[in-house]
Design an enzyme around this catalytic site. Structure first.
Site, PDB file in Angstrom:
ATOM      1  N   ASN A   1      69.521  23.996  33.352  1.00 39.28           N
ATOM      2  CA  ASN A   1      69.469  25.225  32.770  1.00 39.28           C
ATOM      3  C   ASN A   1      68.384  26.261  33.537  1.00 39.28           C
ATOM      4  OD1 ASN A   1      67.067  24.421  31.766  1.00 39.28           O
ATOM      5  ND2 ASN A   1      67.598  24.923  29.579  1.00 39.28           N
TER       6      ASN A   1
ATOM      7  N   GLU B   1      61.652  27.236  29.154  1.00 39.84           N
ATOM      8  CA  GLU B   1      63.219  27.560  28.921  1.00 39.84           C
ATOM      9  C   GLU B   1      63.674  29.015  29.035  1.00 39.84           C
ATOM     10  OE1 GLU B   1      64.880  24.850  28.642  1.00 39.84           O
ATOM     11  OE2 GLU B   1      64.228  23.425  26.858  1.00 39.84           O
TER      12      GLU B   1
END
Ligand code: PGA
Length: 240
Positions: free
Chosen positions: A136, A143
């Site tokens: 990702n 993140e």
């Protein structure tokens, strides 16, 4: 960003080890920024061999790892401290006191994180930072989000990361949902950064890293503002 495309995983490991080794040769007191995950395991193996053969000396080297699950005790075999001991530190002549991994049981995680950034600074900053990349786009546990943290901090893990990391745990419920992680600025302060990407599962994100714009939705894209970043990938990750 320089890009080195290698034939396969073994060649990526060798190139990465050579670059880290050259830093150690140039500066016996270098500060290394180290990463966990499956990608750097081959590189660590080669560095351990080079140390055993007397080619490189880690006796005055310091290291700081990117992240640690929270909560997680250092002696748990899923901890990143355990991983580093098993994959590198137990096999080289580094002084274990000079190796730093965030404390996954810190009572005051905010203080632990602030102290960690201070410790890196007091050590003179990171000379070379090794990074993997998540599918990702995460680097360390930064993140994808609408904003990113600059400094070391506590964070929630995304579903994608929990899924990806569940392969190391008996069941997905065992994967911690939080972590302590160096922030984007903590990483970008390193003088040189190498980022490793191997295998077909990294193909889409590697293309995005090379061709895409800078976006907090792809934390690795932040590396584009750094003047000395080397992406080392294999043909599977690089694609056509
Ligand atoms: P991996 O993890 O090396 O196990 O693919 C990389 C990452 O999630 O940063």
């Amino acid at each position: 960003m320089r890009v080195i495309v290698c034939e396969n995983y073994d060649e990526v490991s060798k190139k990465a080890a050579q670059i880290v080794a050259s830093e150690v040769v140039l500066n016996p007191k270098a500060v290394l920024g180290l990463a966990t995950g499956s990608t750097p395991v081959g590189m660590y193996k080669i560095l351990a061999e080079m140390n055993k053969n007397g080619e490189i000396d880690f006796s005055s080297i310091k290291s700081f790892n990117l992240d640690e699950y929270y909560p997680m005790s250092a002696d748990n075999d899923q901890s990143y401290r355990y991983f580093m001991n098993e994959n590198l530190f137990n096999h080289i002549n580094i002084d274990i006191k000079n190796t730093h991994v965030l404390d996954g049981l810190a009572e005051d995680p905010e203080k632990e994180c602030a102290d960690y950034d201070k410790m890196i600074e007091e050590a003179g900053g990171i000379d070379i930072q090794v990074l993997g990349i998540g599918q990702n786009g995460h680097i360390a546990f930064n993140e994808p989000d609408s904003f990113l943290y600059a400094n070391t901090h506590i964070t929630d893990l995304t579903e994608s990361t929990i899924n990806a990391n569940s392969r190391f745990f008996e069941k997905i419920e065992d994967v911690p949902t939080k972590a302590l992680t160096m922030g984007i600025a903590s990483i970008l302060k390193a003088r040189r950064i190498i980022i490793l990407a191997t295998g077909a599962s990294k193909k889409a994100i590697t293309k995005e890293l090379i061709e895409g714009e800078i976006s907090t939705n792809n934390p690795a894209s932040m590396l584009k503002v750094h003047k000395d970043v080397i992406l080392i990938c294999d043909k599977e990750a690089y694609g056509e």
